[in-house]
Design an enzyme around this catalytic site. Structure first.
Site, mmCIF file in Angstrom:
data_model
loop_
_atom_site.group_PDB
_atom_site.id
_atom_site.type_symbol
_atom_site.label_atom_id
_atom_site.label_comp_id
_atom_site.label_asym_id
_atom_site.label_seq_id
_atom_site.Cartn_x
_atom_site.Cartn_y
_atom_site.Cartn_z
ATOM 1 N N TYR A 119 -13.321 -15.912 -23.142
ATOM 2 C CA TYR A 119 -12.276 -16.933 -23.200
ATOM 3 C C TYR A 119 -12.802 -18.234 -23.810
ATOM 4 O O TYR A 119 -12.130 -18.870 -24.637
ATOM 5 C CB TYR A 119 -11.664 -17.209 -21.811
ATOM 6 C CG TYR A 119 -10.311 -17.862 -21.951
ATOM 7 C CD1 TYR A 119 -9.158 -17.090 -22.028
ATOM 8 C CD2 TYR A 119 -10.192 -19.248 -22.101
ATOM 9 C CE1 TYR A 119 -7.921 -17.669 -22.230
ATOM 10 C CE2 TYR A 119 -8.963 -19.836 -22.303
ATOM 11 C CZ TYR A 119 -7.828 -19.045 -22.364
ATOM 12 O OH TYR A 119 -6.604 -19.617 -22.579
ATOM 13 N N GLY A 157 -11.846 -8.781 -24.830
ATOM 14 C CA GLY A 157 -12.404 -9.234 -23.549
ATOM 15 C C GLY A 157 -12.371 -10.731 -23.389
ATOM 16 O O GLY A 157 -13.188 -11.452 -23.958
ATOM 17 N N GLY A 210 -13.027 -12.680 -20.753
ATOM 18 C CA GLY A 210 -13.647 -13.008 -19.472
ATOM 19 C C GLY A 210 -14.374 -14.335 -19.532
ATOM 20 O O GLY A 210 -13.993 -15.242 -20.282
ATOM 21 N N LYS A 231 -35.482 -6.757 -15.554
ATOM 22 C CA LYS A 231 -34.125 -6.641 -15.027
ATOM 23 C C LYS A 231 -34.212 -5.938 -13.686
ATOM 24 O O LYS A 231 -35.179 -5.213 -13.414
ATOM 25 C CB LYS A 231 -33.280 -5.801 -16.003
ATOM 26 C CG LYS A 231 -31.805 -5.996 -15.891
ATOM 27 C CD LYS A 231 -31.289 -7.104 -16.801
ATOM 28 C CE LYS A 231 -29.781 -7.248 -16.682
ATOM 29 N NZ LYS A 231 -29.230 -8.256 -17.597
ATOM 30 N N VAL A 247 -17.194 -15.279 -20.812
ATOM 31 C CA VAL A 247 -17.683 -15.667 -22.142
ATOM 32 C C VAL A 247 -16.546 -15.632 -23.158
ATOM 33 O O VAL A 247 -16.343 -16.582 -23.920
ATOM 34 C CB VAL A 247 -18.814 -14.720 -22.621
ATOM 35 C CG1 VAL A 247 -19.284 -15.140 -24.011
ATOM 36 C CG2 VAL A 247 -19.964 -14.711 -21.645
HETATM 37 P P1 NAD Z 1 -16.487 -10.762 -17.598
HETATM 38 O O1 NAD Z 1 -16.500 -9.635 -16.615
HETATM 39 O O2 NAD Z 1 -16.184 -12.136 -17.123
HETATM 40 O O3 NAD Z 1 -15.425 -10.442 -18.770
HETATM 41 C C1 NAD Z 1 -15.194 -9.173 -19.297
HETATM 42 C C2 NAD Z 1 -13.742 -9.136 -19.742
HETATM 43 O O4 NAD Z 1 -13.514 -7.908 -20.414
HETATM 44 C C3 NAD Z 1 -12.744 -9.200 -18.582
HETATM 45 O O5 NAD Z 1 -11.724 -10.123 -18.870
HETATM 46 C C4 NAD Z 1 -12.239 -7.766 -18.504
HETATM 47 O O6 NAD Z 1 -10.912 -7.688 -17.986
HETATM 48 C C5 NAD Z 1 -12.297 -7.368 -19.965
HETATM 49 N N1 NAD Z 1 -12.288 -5.923 -20.185
HETATM 50 C C6 NAD Z 1 -12.772 -4.929 -19.408
HETATM 51 N N2 NAD Z 1 -12.549 -3.734 -19.972
HETATM 52 C C7 NAD Z 1 -11.911 -3.980 -21.148
HETATM 53 C C8 NAD Z 1 -11.418 -3.157 -22.196
HETATM 54 N N3 NAD Z 1 -11.515 -1.821 -22.133
HETATM 55 N N4 NAD Z 1 -10.858 -3.745 -23.264
HETATM 56 C C9 NAD Z 1 -10.727 -5.079 -23.339
HETATM 57 N N5 NAD Z 1 -11.163 -5.914 -22.359
HETATM 58 C C10 NAD Z 1 -11.736 -5.364 -21.281
HETATM 59 O O7 NAD Z 1 -17.898 -10.690 -18.345
HETATM 60 P P2 NAD Z 1 -18.601 -11.840 -19.201
HETATM 61 O O8 NAD Z 1 -19.570 -12.551 -18.331
HETATM 62 O O9 NAD Z 1 -17.589 -12.600 -19.958
HETATM 63 O O10 NAD Z 1 -19.474 -10.964 -20.204
HETATM 64 C C11 NAD Z 1 -18.855 -10.269 -21.290
HETATM 65 C C12 NAD Z 1 -19.879 -9.395 -22.002
HETATM 66 O O11 NAD Z 1 -20.930 -10.218 -22.488
HETATM 67 C C13 NAD Z 1 -20.562 -8.347 -21.097
HETATM 68 O O12 NAD Z 1 -20.853 -7.219 -21.887
HETATM 69 C C14 NAD Z 1 -21.854 -9.031 -20.684
HETATM 70 O O13 NAD Z 1 -22.860 -8.088 -20.364
HETATM 71 C C15 NAD Z 1 -22.197 -9.794 -21.947
HETATM 72 N N6 NAD Z 1 -23.037 -10.984 -21.732
HETATM 73 C C16 NAD Z 1 -22.617 -11.976 -20.898
HETATM 74 C C17 NAD Z 1 -23.417 -13.104 -20.723
HETATM 75 C C18 NAD Z 1 -22.962 -14.237 -19.836
HETATM 76 O O14 NAD Z 1 -23.509 -15.345 -19.941
HETATM 77 N N7 NAD Z 1 -21.971 -14.056 -18.972
HETATM 78 C C19 NAD Z 1 -24.649 -13.223 -21.404
HETATM 79 C C20 NAD Z 1 -25.036 -12.182 -22.265
HETATM 80 C C21 NAD Z 1 -24.228 -11.068 -22.423
#
Ligand code: NAD
Length: 343
Positions: A184, A178, A180, A82, A182
Site C-alpha cells: 500500500y 498485494g 499490504g 533466519k 509494503v
Molecule cells: P502483508 O501480509 O502486510 O501484505 C500482503 C498482502 O498481499 C495482503 O494485503 C494480502 O491480502 C495480499 N495477498 C495475499 N494473497 C494474495 C494474492 N493471491 N493475490 C493478491 N494479493 C494477495 O505483507 P507485507 O509485509 O506487505 O509483505 C509483502 C511481501 O513483501 C511479502 O512477500 C514479504 O515477505 C515481502 N517483504 C516484506 C518486507 C517488510 O518490510 N514488510 C521486507 C522484505 C520483503
C-alpha cells in the site's frame, strides 16, 4: 535425516542450524545461521503452520541463505540468518513461546539476531526481548515496511530510467499485486509520482481504500498477470515469475517487495530473454532490513533514508553490468553479494 539436510539444495554451507524445543511453552523452532563473515546473522522469525518438519527446514534454510545475499548487497555489517517457529500464528501464540525463543537465542550468544516476519509482530519481539538482547524491530517505530516500500519505489525509478530512458513515473501503468504493509505504501508513492495503478488483492477493504484514495483500478487475483502495464509490482506472494506468468505479462519491468519472486533460478534468464528488466527481489526489498539493522546497531538514523535510497544506485549498477556481460540481473546480483561475503 542427516542426508536430507546436508543434501538439501538450500543447505549451501550453513554455518549452524539449531533445533530448539521447550516443552512447557510448546516451542519447536529452527534457527539457521547461514553466514557470519560480515557480522552477526540477522533475519526475521517466521511463525507458520508447516505441513511437516521437512517443509520447515527447507523454508528456514532458503530464507536464511537469502538474508546473507540481501544483507551483503545492501552494504550492511551483518550476516544472514533466519528462524521459524512451527505452529499456527493465529492459535498457538503465547508470551511464554516467544520468551522460550529468546532463551534459545541467548544460548547462541549473539551469532543470530531476530526480528518480526510473516506470522510474528513487534509485540511478539517484546516477549523475546524479556530473555535476550539479540532482537530488533521493537516498539511503535519497529515497523520496517515503509522503508521496504521506499526501497521498492527508488528501485522502480532506477528500472524506469534504465529500461524506458525516463526520469519520470508520470502516466506509467503499474500492475501491483498485494496492498499490504509494503504494497500500500509503495502504491501511494507511485500514485504521488503520477503513475496509474491497477491492483489485485484478496482483501476487499484494501482494494476499496486504494480505489478511493489512489484512484486505483481493481482487477481479479489472476487477471493481474494479463493487464496492459509498464511495471509489474509483486508485493504479496513468492514464485510469481514462472513460465505461465512470463508468457502473460505485458510489463517490461518487474519491481516489487515479495521475497523469492523467481519460481526457479532460471526464470531470471527467462526474463532477460523476454526483454523484461527484473529488479532482483533481495536487492529491491532491502529497505526493511536496513531499518532494522540501524535500530539494532544504534546507528544514527540521519543516514538511514539515504542508505535505503542507495538501493536505486545498486540496481542501476546491476542493470548496467547485466547488459554489459549479457547476464540475467539475478545472476549479477548474486555475484555482487558473493564478492562481498565469500572469503
Ligand atoms: P502483508 O501480509 O502486510 O501484505 C500482503 C498482502 O498481499 C495482503 O494485503 C494480502 O491480502 C495480499 N495477498 C495475499 N494473497 C494474495 C494474492 N493471491 N493475490 C493478491 N494479493 C494477495 O505483507 P507485507 O509485509 O506487505 O509483505 C509483502 C511481501 O513483501 C511479502 O512477500 C514479504 O515477505 C515481502 N517483504 C516484506 C518486507 C517488510 O518490510 N514488510 C521486507 C522484505 C520483503
Amino acid at each position: 535425516m542427516t542426508a536430507f539436510v546436508f543434501n538439501e539444495l538450500n543447505f549451501d554451507d550453513h554455518e549452524q542450524v539449531v533445533f530448539a524445543s521447550e516443552p512447557k511453552s510448546g516451542l519447536r523452532a529452527i534457527i539457521a545461521v547461514h553466514n557470519t563473515n560480515l557480522g552477526p546473522a540477522m533475519g526475521g522469525c517466521r511463525m507458520w503452520n508447516y505441513d511437516n518438519e521437512a517443509a520447515a527446514i527447507n523454508d528456514v534454510l532458503r530464507l536464511s541463505r537469502g538474508m546473507t545475499y540481501k544483507n551483503a548487497v545492501a552494504g550492511l555489517p551483518i550476516g544472514g540468518g533466519k528462524s521459524v517457529i512451527i505452529g499456527n500464528p493465529k492459535a498457538d501464540k503465547t508470551p511464554a513461546l516467544f520468551e522460550a525463543l529468546g532463551e534459545a537465542l541467548e544460548r547462541l550468544g549473539g551469532r543470530y539476531v531476530t526480528a518480526e516476519d510473516v506470522g510474528t509482530s513487534p509485540a511478539d519481539m517484546a516477549n523475546v526481548a524479556k530473555k535476550t538482547k539479540f532482537v530488533a524491530g521493537l516498539g511503535d517505530r519497529g515497523d520496517p515496511s515503509p522503508f521496504t516500500a521506499l526501497g521498492c519505489f527508488v528501485g522502480a525509478q532506477a528500472a524506469v530510467k534504465h529500461q524506458l530512458k525516463r526520469d519520470s513515473m508520470e502516466g506509467l501503468v503499474v500492475a501491483l499485486q498485494g496492498l499490504g504493509h509494503v504494497g500500500y505504501d509503495y502504491a501511494r508513492r507511485l500514485h504521488e509520482a503520477g503513475a496509474k495503478l491497477i491492483v489485485a488483492d484478496i482483501d476487499q477493504a484494501a482494494l476499496h481504500r486504494a480505489q478511493e484514495e489512489l484512484g486505483a483500478e481493481i482487477v481479479g487475483i489472476d487477471a493481474i498477470y494479463d493487464v496492459q502495464a509498464d511495471i509489474y509490482a509483486p508485493c504479496a506472494l513468492g514464485a510469481t515469475l514462472n513460465p505461465d506468468t512470463l508468457s502473460r505479462l505485458k510489463a517490461t519491468i518487474v519491481a516489487g517487495a515479495a521475497n523469492n519472486q523467481l519460481a526457479t533460478a532460471d526464470m531470471g534468464e527467462a526474463c532477460r530473454q523476454k526483454g523484461i528488466l527484473y529488479a532482483p527481489d533481495f536487492v529491491v526489498n532491502a529497505g526493511g532490513i536496513i531499518k532494522v539493522c540501524y535500530e539494532y546497531l544504534n546507528t544514527p538514523e540521519d543516514g538511514m533514508d539515504a542508505h535505503v535510497r542507495r538501493i536505486g544506485d545498486t540496481l542501476a549498477e546491476v542493470f548496467a553490468r547485466a547488459d554489459a556481460e549479457g547476464l540475467a540481473t539475478s545472476v549479477v546480483a548474486d555475484r555482487i553479494a558473493e564478492a562481498k561475503f565469500k572469503r
